[in-house]
Design a protein around this motif. Structure first.
Motif, PDB file in Angstrom:
ATOM      1  N   GLY A   1     -33.197  50.535  19.584  1.00 34.25           N
ATOM      2  CA  GLY A   1     -32.096  51.474  19.551  1.00 34.25           C
ATOM      3  C   GLY A   1     -31.378  51.559  18.223  1.00 34.25           C
ATOM      4  N   ALA A   2     -31.761  50.725  17.264  1.00 35.18           N
ATOM      5  CA  ALA A   2     -31.079  50.708  15.973  1.00 35.18           C
ATOM      6  C   ALA A   2     -31.801  51.607  14.983  1.00 35.18           C
ATOM      7  CB  ALA A   2     -30.987  49.298  15.424  1.00 35.18           C
ATOM      8  N   THR A   3     -31.055  52.211  14.100  1.00 37.36           N
ATOM      9  CA  THR A   3     -31.594  53.058  13.051  1.00 37.36           C
ATOM     10  C   THR A   3     -31.083  52.553  11.718  1.00 37.36           C
ATOM     11  OG1 THR A   3     -31.581  54.958  14.536  1.00 37.36           O
ATOM     12  CG2 THR A   3     -31.798  55.407  12.190  1.00 37.36           C
ATOM     13  N   THR A   4     -31.965  52.318  10.803  1.00 37.39           N
ATOM     14  CA  THR A   4     -31.558  51.816   9.488  1.00 37.39           C
ATOM     15  C   THR A   4     -30.849  52.925   8.726  1.00 37.39           C
ATOM     16  OG1 THR A   4     -33.435  50.309   9.475  1.00 37.39           O
ATOM     17  CG2 THR A   4     -32.362  50.765   7.366  1.00 37.39           C
ATOM     18  N   THR A   5     -29.561  52.742   8.530  1.00 37.90           N
ATOM     19  CA  THR A   5     -28.752  53.737   7.814  1.00 37.90           C
ATOM     20  C   THR A   5     -27.853  52.995   6.837  1.00 37.90           C
ATOM     21  OG1 THR A   5     -27.132  53.668   9.606  1.00 37.90           O
ATOM     22  CG2 THR A   5     -28.751  55.437   9.670  1.00 37.90           C
ATOM     23  N   ASN A   6     -28.420  52.494   5.771  1.00 36.46           N
ATOM     24  CA  ASN A   6     -27.593  51.854   4.750  1.00 36.46           C
ATOM     25  C   ASN A   6     -26.646  52.885   4.159  1.00 36.46           C
ATOM     26  OD1 ASN A   6     -29.035  49.399   5.038  1.00 36.46           O
ATOM     27  ND2 ASN A   6     -30.657  50.180   3.707  1.00 36.46           N
ATOM     28  N   LEU A   7     -25.374  52.504   4.066  1.00 34.78           N
ATOM     29  CA  LEU A   7     -24.341  53.447   3.664  1.00 34.78           C
ATOM     30  C   LEU A   7     -23.651  52.990   2.395  1.00 34.78           C
ATOM     31  CD1 LEU A   7     -22.571  54.349   7.045  1.00 34.78           C
ATOM     32  CD2 LEU A   7     -24.247  55.708   5.785  1.00 34.78           C
ATOM     33  N   ILE A   8     -23.344  53.950   1.548  1.00 37.01           N
ATOM     34  CA  ILE A   8     -22.410  53.764   0.442  1.00 37.01           C
ATOM     35  C   ILE A   8     -21.141  54.501   0.843  1.00 37.01           C
ATOM     36  CG2 ILE A   8     -21.919  54.198  -1.984  1.00 37.01           C
ATOM     37  CD1 ILE A   8     -24.874  54.007  -2.570  1.00 37.01           C
ATOM     38  N   ILE A   9     -20.098  53.751   1.149  1.00 34.28           N
ATOM     39  CA  ILE A   9     -18.843  54.324   1.622  1.00 34.28           C
ATOM     40  C   ILE A   9     -17.926  54.556   0.429  1.00 34.28           C
ATOM     41  CG2 ILE A   9     -16.796  53.945   3.027  1.00 34.28           C
ATOM     42  CD1 ILE A   9     -19.201  54.468   4.707  1.00 34.28           C
ATOM     43  N   ASP A  10     -17.634  55.807   0.159  1.00 35.75           N
ATOM     44  CA  ASP A  10     -16.627  56.175  -0.835  1.00 35.75           C
ATOM     45  C   ASP A  10     -15.355  56.514  -0.075  1.00 35.75           C
ATOM     46  OD1 ASP A  10     -15.051  57.184  -2.910  1.00 35.75           O
ATOM     47  OD2 ASP A  10     -16.806  58.003  -3.956  1.00 35.75           O
ATOM     48  N   ALA A  11     -14.344  55.670  -0.198  1.00 34.90           N
ATOM     49  CA  ALA A  11     -13.139  55.821   0.611  1.00 34.90           C
ATOM     50  C   ALA A  11     -12.306  57.032   0.215  1.00 34.90           C
ATOM     51  CB  ALA A  11     -12.276  54.558   0.504  1.00 34.90           C
ATOM     52  N   ARG A  12     -12.571  57.619  -0.905  1.00 37.03           N
ATOM     53  CA  ARG A  12     -11.736  58.705  -1.410  1.00 37.03           C
ATOM     54  C   ARG A  12     -12.103  60.045  -0.778  1.00 37.03           C
ATOM     55  NH1 ARG A  12     -13.470  57.749  -7.540  1.00 37.03           N
ATOM     56  NH2 ARG A  12     -15.463  57.668  -6.412  1.00 37.03           N
TER      57      ARG A  12
ATOM     58  N   GLY B   1     -14.614  60.172 -16.945  1.00 36.81           N
ATOM     59  CA  GLY B   1     -15.703  59.270 -17.284  1.00 36.81           C
ATOM     60  C   GLY B   1     -16.189  58.433 -16.121  1.00 36.81           C
ATOM     61  N   ALA B   2     -15.628  58.629 -14.940  1.00 37.82           N
ATOM     62  CA  ALA B   2     -16.031  57.846 -13.769  1.00 37.82           C
ATOM     63  C   ALA B   2     -16.734  58.785 -12.785  1.00 37.82           C
ATOM     64  CB  ALA B   2     -14.824  57.164 -13.147  1.00 37.82           C
ATOM     65  N   GLY B   3     -16.456  58.649 -11.492  1.00 35.01           N
ATOM     66  CA  GLY B   3     -17.060  59.539 -10.514  1.00 35.01           C
ATOM     67  C   GLY B   3     -17.619  58.801  -9.324  1.00 35.01           C
ATOM     68  N   THR B   4     -18.745  59.277  -8.830  1.00 38.64           N
ATOM     69  CA  THR B   4     -19.366  58.698  -7.643  1.00 38.64           C
ATOM     70  C   THR B   4     -20.883  58.676  -7.825  1.00 38.64           C
ATOM     71  OG1 THR B   4     -19.486  58.854  -5.228  1.00 38.64           O
ATOM     72  CG2 THR B   4     -19.529  60.924  -6.468  1.00 38.64           C
ATOM     73  N   GLU B   5     -21.562  57.946  -6.955  1.00 39.98           N
ATOM     74  CA  GLU B   5     -23.001  57.746  -7.121  1.00 39.98           C
ATOM     75  C   GLU B   5     -23.774  59.051  -6.971  1.00 39.98           C
ATOM     76  OE1 GLU B   5     -21.312  53.824  -5.901  1.00 39.98           O
ATOM     77  OE2 GLU B   5     -21.106  55.898  -5.200  1.00 39.98           O
ATOM     78  N   ILE B   6     -24.788  59.212  -7.776  1.00 42.27           N
ATOM     79  CA  ILE B   6     -25.753  60.307  -7.631  1.00 42.27           C
ATOM     80  C   ILE B   6     -26.871  59.780  -6.734  1.00 42.27           C
ATOM     81  CG2 ILE B   6     -27.305  61.887  -8.841  1.00 42.27           C
ATOM     82  CD1 ILE B   6     -25.588  61.510 -11.334  1.00 42.27           C
ATOM     83  N   MET B   7     -26.920  60.259  -5.509  1.00 37.83           N
ATOM     84  CA  MET B   7     -27.770  59.645  -4.509  1.00 37.83           C
ATOM     85  C   MET B   7     -29.252  59.855  -4.771  1.00 37.83           C
ATOM     86  SD  MET B   7     -25.626  58.035  -2.899  1.00 37.83           S
ATOM     87  CE  MET B   7     -26.784  57.323  -1.748  1.00 37.83           C
ATOM     88  N   GLU B   8     -29.618  60.683  -5.723  1.00 34.81           N
ATOM     89  CA  GLU B   8     -31.027  60.797  -6.080  1.00 34.81           C
ATOM     90  C   GLU B   8     -31.569  59.490  -6.643  1.00 34.81           C
ATOM     91  OE1 GLU B   8     -31.287  63.965  -8.828  1.00 34.81           O
ATOM     92  OE2 GLU B   8     -30.683  65.533  -7.387  1.00 34.81           O
TER      93      GLU B   8
END
Length: 904
Positions: A243-254, A266-273
């Motif tokens: 019943g589990a699905t592997t869903t590794n998450l990067i949580i950006d709280a903003r 000069g900062a930002g967030t991850e480019i998921m590519e």
């Protein structure tokens, strides 16, 4: 001591919580003390860092000089002096003692408990080796290791000296990866789940910038973190969890916009590519400035309520007590509860991904020391029952808040500011214009110099404590500590009595400056105080049941000790604000019991000021807006006939109650109709004799009122019935003349109980409608004038008006859409049919009150000189003679089944 201009003032008046008592005020180096005369009350000790605002008011006409103090514990008290010089000296002294120039001037560096506290290991209560060893690092799994790369805080000054990183990642890789993260705060382990080796790591935002920078070392580090449960050295099973699905998450709280906007800096967030092993999710938690403004609105609402109550007490000389003047609308507009709800929603997402999906989560915001600490610590509180014990909760704060660099000094505003000391402008006629301008410039320079750090203040840790309180309130048996323990933590967050919450980083606490010992050797930890036997006895939760957290339990309600808080069940922590639950959250109004004899008045809007507990088994009808509904005070079970219930009430000699919704958004505490799937049914009652009308079946009049065309248009008249006794008599009179039902015994073509048919099977209103003389029924072209009930005959189910479910007695008028059913003066039991070709009769009827007033027709009684312009008489046309443009017809040939006309 040079800051204390006056140390003692006698015969002053202290006003607090509506009580005014005389006493003596004392000013010490670290406390403002008020001692009441004759020891009527306990001495009031107020540490200077706890003072958030001081207002010096102008001298009153009676010669009194008041000072009003606001504290960070949301208390307000006033000190009234008889001399203006005393008030000025106390005001200036408190300002100089509160506005500290250095953290080393705070109370914690001079506090020495007497007698000494029984425990003194508060600074060593948290050991990274022991805590991560308890999680299984190095024992259950070999995928993680402890590194000393930051042992002297040169790698990352805001990180702890001991870091847990993946075993496959070398320190060299960490050095390169640190250049890609804000403040060098790389992803490191903060929690390893006890059941499935899923991990929670935390970091700061990546330095992507406008040029879309990337770091191979950072990508490799995160990829390795997301694969730690597959490490060859790990003892974890590689078989998938059902019943589990592997869903590794990067949580950006903003919020998404804030994260994208940081790319310009000069900062930002991850480019998921570049991060193939996971997905990214934004939680939308606002920044520190929004949280500060939100809490400021809550505080402002509390202050306005206190000021209003004080003015009431002064005017009425204490004649009123227990009056609540708190504006709950202002509290809700502050958005404080909404922020808490968003935080709890994020907690549920992370908790489910770790525990249910057996996946990894990386959390970060901008710099990773505010929202990241909230999400990380609260999620661990839900995942691990150890952190819900007193010792575990203390370790959690030490690990995720103190060691990972939450900026307690800046966020709490311990150094205060002259901005929070407000005094009336002094008028001195002896000064020249140049001297006044120079004094104003100097005061502005001092004010700006003391406000430089105010923009960094924010109630982040306070918000964390409130979130813990929400979870604790929802699961009271899962916490070893009680609500008082959290309140004590909040108090000492601002009291500066202990050194635990004074600094921004672990480095500042554990390293000395200028040859001085480190602060951990010069101050006392708050845990030594809270773990003392006296405090421990008061902070224990008597309802704590650790057996509920047994992960091996197989009871039906077992949850393996993992909590999922309800983000919608959010309420103000009223104990913290010194108020009652009713004041801040509204009264809990239970659903009414099934009691037919009661008459329920108008229900005011309860959306904001009260919570209405509505049973879930009451069917919900389509809301017609702000309309009155006539129905029993209780409710009928699902699937039952509501008119049968009305009959049961009337057969007992009791009139049914009336409940009206006074606002479209009011909660539907009363549900008059029953829903079955998608069919909307209003069933008639079975035919039984009624005491009030033996010849008419009971419930027919009730159904007429429920389904008649005028029931949804009388909200105005319903509002006018302010007299309860008059309304009751009108209802009784209305039920006295119960009309006939469609299921009349004299007619056999219609059953007595029948549901409304689907619109596709309804014929045209004009078809098969016969007048008493056999001619086709006339159709009224003016909808404002209703036909006489005597001219309408009984119709078959498939013909005529489908919404008219019964025949109306000839000796009773119908309820016209514009009738006022509550106005007795306009009712007539001998109303005659309206002749459409006799305008004089129409005017007479209007003047006599038998019909509602029509503004286009002027009765003779109103004015004899006003003449009405000629207008053609009303015509009643059959469908064959109607001169109308062709209209689209339904599938069964019905041109207008509802009789409301088609749109232009």
């Amino acid at each position: 001591m040079d800051a204390i201009r006056i140390s003692k003032v006698e015969d002053v008046l202290c006003t607090k919580a509506g009580a005014a008592l005389k006493g003596t005020i004392h000013l010490t180096t670290h406390h403002l003390i008020f001692r009441y005369d004759d020891n009527k009350e306990k001495e009031m000790w107020t540490p200077y860092p706890l003072i958030s605002l001081v207002n010096r008011l102008p001298q009153t006409l009676q010669g009194q000089c008041p000072l009003t103090f606001h504290t960070r514990t949301f208390e307000i008290f006033s000190i009234t002096f008889t001399k203006e010089s005393d008030a000025s000296d106390v005001f200036e002294s408190v300002k100089e003692l509160t506005v500290a120039l250095s953290v080393f001037h705070l109370y914690a560096f001079s506090y020495q408990p007497n007698p000494p506290l029984p425990t003194n290991n508060g600074w060593s209560i948290y050991s990274p080796r022991e805590e991560f060893g308890r999680m299984g690092v190095g024992t259950r799994t070999k995928a993680w290791r402890l590194t000393d790369i930051n042992k002297d805080y040169s790698f990352c000054p805001t990180y702890p000296s001991k870091l847990i990183v993946p075993t496959k990642i070398s320190d060299t890789t960490l050095q390169y990866a640190a250049k890609y993260r804000s403040k060098c705060r790389i992803p490191v382990l903060t929690y390893l789940h006890w059941s499935n080796y899923a991990s929670i790591t935390r970091s700061s935002q990546p330095m992507v910038g406008i040029t879309q920078n990337r770091s191979i070392q950072d990508e490799k580090l995160i990829e390795t973190i997301f694969q730690t449960h597959h490490a060859p050295e790990s003892r974890a099973s590689n078989s998938p969890v059902y019943g589990a699905t592997t869903t590794n998450l990067i949580i950006d709280a903003r919020p998404t916009a804030n994260a994208v906007a940081n790319t310009a800096k000069g900062a930002g967030t991850e480019i998921m590519e570049h991060y193939k092993e996971g997905k990214k999710l934004y939680l939308g938690i606002d920044h520190i400035h929004a949280m500060r403004e939100s809490l400021a609105k809550v505080v402002e609402a509390l202050r306005e309520a206190d000021n209003l109550l004080a003015s009431i007490n002064n005017d009425l000389s204490g004649q009123i007590s227990g009056v609540s003047v708190l504006d709950r609308q202002a509290l809700r507009r502050s958005g404080w509860l909404r922020h808490l709800s968003i935080v709890l929603e994020g907690i549920n997402i992370i908790t489910r991904n770790v525990h249910v999906n057996s996946s990894h989560v990386l959390i970060h915001c901008s710099d990773g020391w505010d929202r990241t600490s909230q999400l990380s610590s609260l999620t661990q509180l839900c995942l691990d029952p150890f952190y819900r014990t007193i010792r575990g909760f203390e370790i959690l704060i030490e690990k995720d808040w103190l060691s990972f660099g939450h900026k307690f000094l800046d966020r709490s505003g311990h150094l205060s500011s002259e901005k929070f000391f407000v005094s009336p402008p002094e008028t001195n006629s002896g000064n020249t214009g140049a001297e006044a301008a120079q004094g104003f410039l100097a005061s502005m320079q001092n004010r700006f110099a003391s406000q430089s750090h105010i923009k960094e203040t924010s109630p982040i840790f306070h918000q964390f404590l409130e979130a813990v309180r929400q979870i604790q309130r929802q699961a009271p048996e899962r916490f070893e500590f009680n609500e008082r323990f959290l309140r004590q933590l909040y108090y000492h967050l601002y009291s500066c009595q202990f050194g635990t919450f004074l600094f921004n980083t672990e480095k500042e606490r554990r390293t000395g400056e200028g040859g001085n010992p480190p602060p951990i050797e010069r101050t006392i930890s708050v845990w030594d105080f809270l773990n003392s036997p006296e405090e421990m006895a008061q902070n224990m939760n008597p309802s704590y049941n650790p057996s509920l957290d047994d992960p091996t339990s197989r009871s039906p309600d077992a949850d393996m000790g993992v909590l999922f808080p309800n983000p919608k069940d959010i309420r103000f922590w009223y104990e913290l604000y010194g108020r009652t639950d009713d004041e801040m959250n509204g009264r809990n109004i239970p659903a009414p019991a099934i009691r037919f004899p009661d008459v329920v008045g108008l229900i005011e809007s309860t959306e904001d000021d009260a919570r209405v507990d509505t049973p879930s088994n009451i069917p919900l009808p389509p809301s017609p807006g702000s309309t009155p509904c006539i129905l029993p005070a209780g409710h009928s079970p699902a699937g039952s006939d509501i008119t049968s219930t009305l009959h049961a009430s009337s057969s007992a000699g009791n009139p049914p109650a009336i409940a009206a919704r006074s606002h479209p958004s009011s909660r539907d505490s009363f549900r008059p109709f029953s829903m079955s799937g998608s069919a909307f049914s209003m069933k008639t009652a079975t035919s039984h004799p009624s005491p009030t009308s033996p010849n008419r079946p009971a419930g027919s009049r009730a159904q007429e009122l429920l389904s008649g065309p005028g029931v949804f248009g009388r909200s105005v008249w319903d509002r006018l019935s302010s007299n309860a006794s008059a309304a009751l008599s009108v209802v009784q009179d209305a039920y006295g003349g119960v009309t006939k039902e469609r299921g009349d015994p004299t007619t056999t073509e219609t059953p007595k109980t029948e549901e409304l048919q689907n619109r596709n099977y309804l014929t045209s209103w004009s078809e098969d409608m016969q007048q008493p003389n056999g001619a086709p029924a006339a159709r009224v072209t003016n909808p404002s004038i209703s036909t006489s009930p005597s001219s309408a005959s009984h119709t078959s189910p498939n013909s005529g008006n489908p919404w008219t479910s019964m025949e109306v007695a000839n000796n009773r008028p119908t309820l016209s859409f514009y009738d006022n059913p509550w106005d007795i003066s306009t009712r007539s039991d001998t109303q005659q049919p309206v002749s459409a070709t006799n305008p004089t009769q129409l005017s007479d009827d209007i003047s006599s009150g038998s019909l509602p007033f029509d503004p286009t027709v002027v009765p003779h009684s109103m004015s004899k000189t006003i003449h009405v312009s000629p207008r053609p008489p009303l015509e009643f046309k059959t469908p064959e003679t109607l001169e109308q443009p062709p209209r689209p017809s339904s599938s069964n040939g019905s041109t207008d089944p509802l009789g409301v006309g088609f749109g232009p």
